[in-house]
Write a protein that holds these residues in place. Structure first.
Motif, mmCIF file in Angstrom:
data_model
loop_
_atom_site.group_PDB
_atom_site.id
_atom_site.type_symbol
_atom_site.label_atom_id
_atom_site.label_comp_id
_atom_site.label_asym_id
_atom_site.label_seq_id
_atom_site.Cartn_x
_atom_site.Cartn_y
_atom_site.Cartn_z
ATOM 1 N N THR A 1 0.851 -1.195 0.000
ATOM 2 C CA THR A 1 0.000 0.000 0.000
ATOM 3 C C THR A 1 0.886 1.243 0.000
ATOM 4 O O THR A 1 2.031 1.193 0.454
ATOM 5 C CB THR A 1 -0.950 0.051 1.211
ATOM 6 N N LYS A 2 0.353 2.337 -0.505
ATOM 7 C CA LYS A 2 1.084 3.604 -0.500
ATOM 8 C C LYS A 2 0.349 4.642 0.338
ATOM 9 O O LYS A 2 0.578 5.841 0.191
ATOM 10 C CB LYS A 2 1.354 4.059 -1.931
ATOM 11 N N GLN B 1 -1.481 3.070 -6.789
ATOM 12 C CA GLN B 1 -1.649 2.182 -5.632
ATOM 13 C C GLN B 1 -1.693 0.751 -6.175
ATOM 14 O O GLN B 1 -2.316 0.496 -7.217
ATOM 15 C CB GLN B 1 -2.970 2.545 -4.924
ATOM 16 N N HIS C 1 -6.162 -1.395 -3.934
ATOM 17 C CA HIS C 1 -6.867 -0.336 -4.663
ATOM 18 C C HIS C 1 -8.338 -0.424 -4.265
ATOM 19 O O HIS C 1 -9.234 -0.689 -5.069
ATOM 20 C CB HIS C 1 -6.661 -0.538 -6.178
ATOM 21 N N LYS D 1 -7.863 3.942 -0.810
ATOM 22 C CA LYS D 1 -7.844 5.098 -1.712
ATOM 23 C C LYS D 1 -8.285 6.356 -0.969
ATOM 24 O O LYS D 1 -7.722 7.439 -1.150
ATOM 25 C CB LYS D 1 -8.760 4.854 -2.922
ATOM 26 N N ILE E 1 -5.463 7.672 1.123
ATOM 27 C CA ILE E 1 -4.450 8.381 0.312
ATOM 28 C C ILE E 1 -4.951 9.777 -0.059
ATOM 29 O O ILE E 1 -4.229 10.771 0.057
ATOM 30 C CB ILE E 1 -4.104 7.560 -0.949
#
Ligand SMILES: Nc1ncnc2c1ncn2[C@@H]1O[C@H](COP(=O)(O)OP(=O)(O)OP(=O)(O)O)[C@@H](O)[C@H]1O
Ligand SMILES: [Mg+2]
Length: 266
Positions: free
Chosen positions: A75-76, A104, A109, A114, A117
Motif C-alpha cells: 500500500t502507499k 496504488q 486499490h 484510496k 491516500i
C-alpha cells in the motif's frame, strides 16, 4: 506547465510526468538531517523539512545518511509516500494548486485505502526543500491502479495482460477490450528488492505460477513493465511465449496515470 501531474511514488523510484517532461528520482528518505562539512549537490539531492521533521532524500540520502531507506509494500497510504509526492511537486511542478494522480497496488486499490491516500494528499502542505519554502495546495487527487493502468498504453482490444515488476510488488493486470478486469488482476507483495536469495529464474517461476493460478493462459498477450521487465523477460517467455516489454517500461505506469488524469480532470 500544466497543473495536472502524475506521480508514481514507487518503493524504489519516484516517477513524475506532467505531459511534457518525465523525471525520476530515488525514493530513498532519511530522517537524520545533519550539517555537512563538505557539500556537493546533484539534481536529485534533497534536504527537506516537513511537519516538524527534517532529513535527506533522493541521491543525497543514498550518499550521506547512515540509515536511509525507502518503504516498500502493498500500500502507499503512508507518510513516506506523501513525502515522495511532495518532493516531486516541490521540484517539478510550479503550479501552486495542482491536480494530481498517484498509484496504488491493485490488491489495495480499495475504497478504504484510496480514501486514506486522498485524505493524506488533498490538503495544504508547507514543505521546504533545499532551503526553498513552498506552500503546495493539492486541489484534487485521484488514485490509479498500478500495472493494469499501463495496459492502456497497448493499442487494440481483446485480452491484454500486464506484469508490473517493481521493487516491492508485482502487479498482475488484465484488461478486456480496454476495460479493467478485476478477476484477472491482483498483486504479489514481493519485489526485486525484497527477495532474500531468489534469482530472476526462481522469481519468474513464482510470478508465472501466480498468473496461471489466476486464470492467465500460455498464449495470452502479456506485456511487462517496471524495473524488472527486461531482466525477467527471457524467463517469463518460457511460460508466456508472446510476452514482450512495453517501451520505456519503468515509466509506463506514470505515463498511463497521466492519460487517465487527462480524461478525468478534462
Ligand atoms: N536491469 C535491471 N535488472 C534487474 N533489476 C532491475 C534492473 N533495473 C532496475 N531494476 C530493479 O527495478 C526496481 C525498480 O523498479 P520500479 O521502478 O518499477 O519499482 P518501483 O515502482 O519503485 O517499486 P513498486 O512498484 O514495488 O513500488 C529496483 O528494485 C531495481 O533494483
Ligand atoms: Mg512500481
Amino acid at each position: 506547465m500544466s497543473s495536472i501531474v502524475a506521480i508514481d511514488a514507487g518503493g524504489s523510484t519516484t516517477k513524475v510526468y506532467d505531459g511534457v517532461q518525465l523525471r525520476q528520482f530515488p525514493s530513498t528518505i532519511s530522517y537524520d538531517w545533519r550539517e555537512r562539512n563538505m557539500e556537493s549537490n546533484g539534481p536529485y539531492d534533497f534536504e527537506w523539512t516537513y511537519n516538524g521533521e527534517r532529513g535527506f532524500a533522493g541521491t543525497l540520502a543514498q550518499r550521506e545518511s547512515d540509515c536511509a531507506d525507502s518503504q516498500k509494500g502493498d500500500t502507499k497510504a503512508h507518510p513516506e509516500a506523501l513525502l515522495r509526492v511532495l518532493l516531486a511537486l516541490h521540484q517539478f511542478c510550479t503550479a501552486p494548486a495542482p491536480q494530481i494522480i498517484v498509484g496504488q497496488p491493485i490488491k489495495t486499490h480499495t475504497p478504504g485505502e484510496k480514501g486514506a491516500i486522498k485524505q493524506m494528499l488533498q490538503a495544504r502542505h508547507d514543505i521546504t526543500v533545499n532551503g526553498q519554502r513552498r506552500i503546495i495546495v493539492i486541489q484534487r487527487c485521484e488514485v490509479a491502479a498500478e500495472g493494469v493502468s499501463a495496459g492502456l498504453l497497448v493499442p487494440g482490444g481483446g485480452v491484454v495482460r500486464v506484469l508490473d515488476i517493481g521493487s516491492g510488488t508485482v502487479n498482475f493486470g488484465t484488461l478486456i477490450d480496454r476495460q479493467f478486469n478485476d478477476l484477472g488482476s491482483f498483486t504479489l507483495s514481493k519485489g526485486l528488492e525484497t527477495l532474500r536469495a531468489a534469482g530472476p529464474l526462481a522469481f519468474a517461476r513464482q510470478i508465472a505460477r501466480k498468473a496461471i493460478a489466476g486464470g492467465w493462459k500460455r498464449d495470452d498477450r502479456v506485456y511487462l513493465c517496471g524495473g524488472g521487465a527486461e531482466a525477467l523477460l527471457g524467463f517469463l517467455q518460457q511460460y508466456f511465449p508472446a510476452a514482450e516489454v512495453i517501451p520505456d517500461p519503468v515509466t509506463a505506469n506514470v505515463r498511463a496515470f497521466y492519460m487517465i488524469a487527462r480524461k478525468f480532470y478534462g
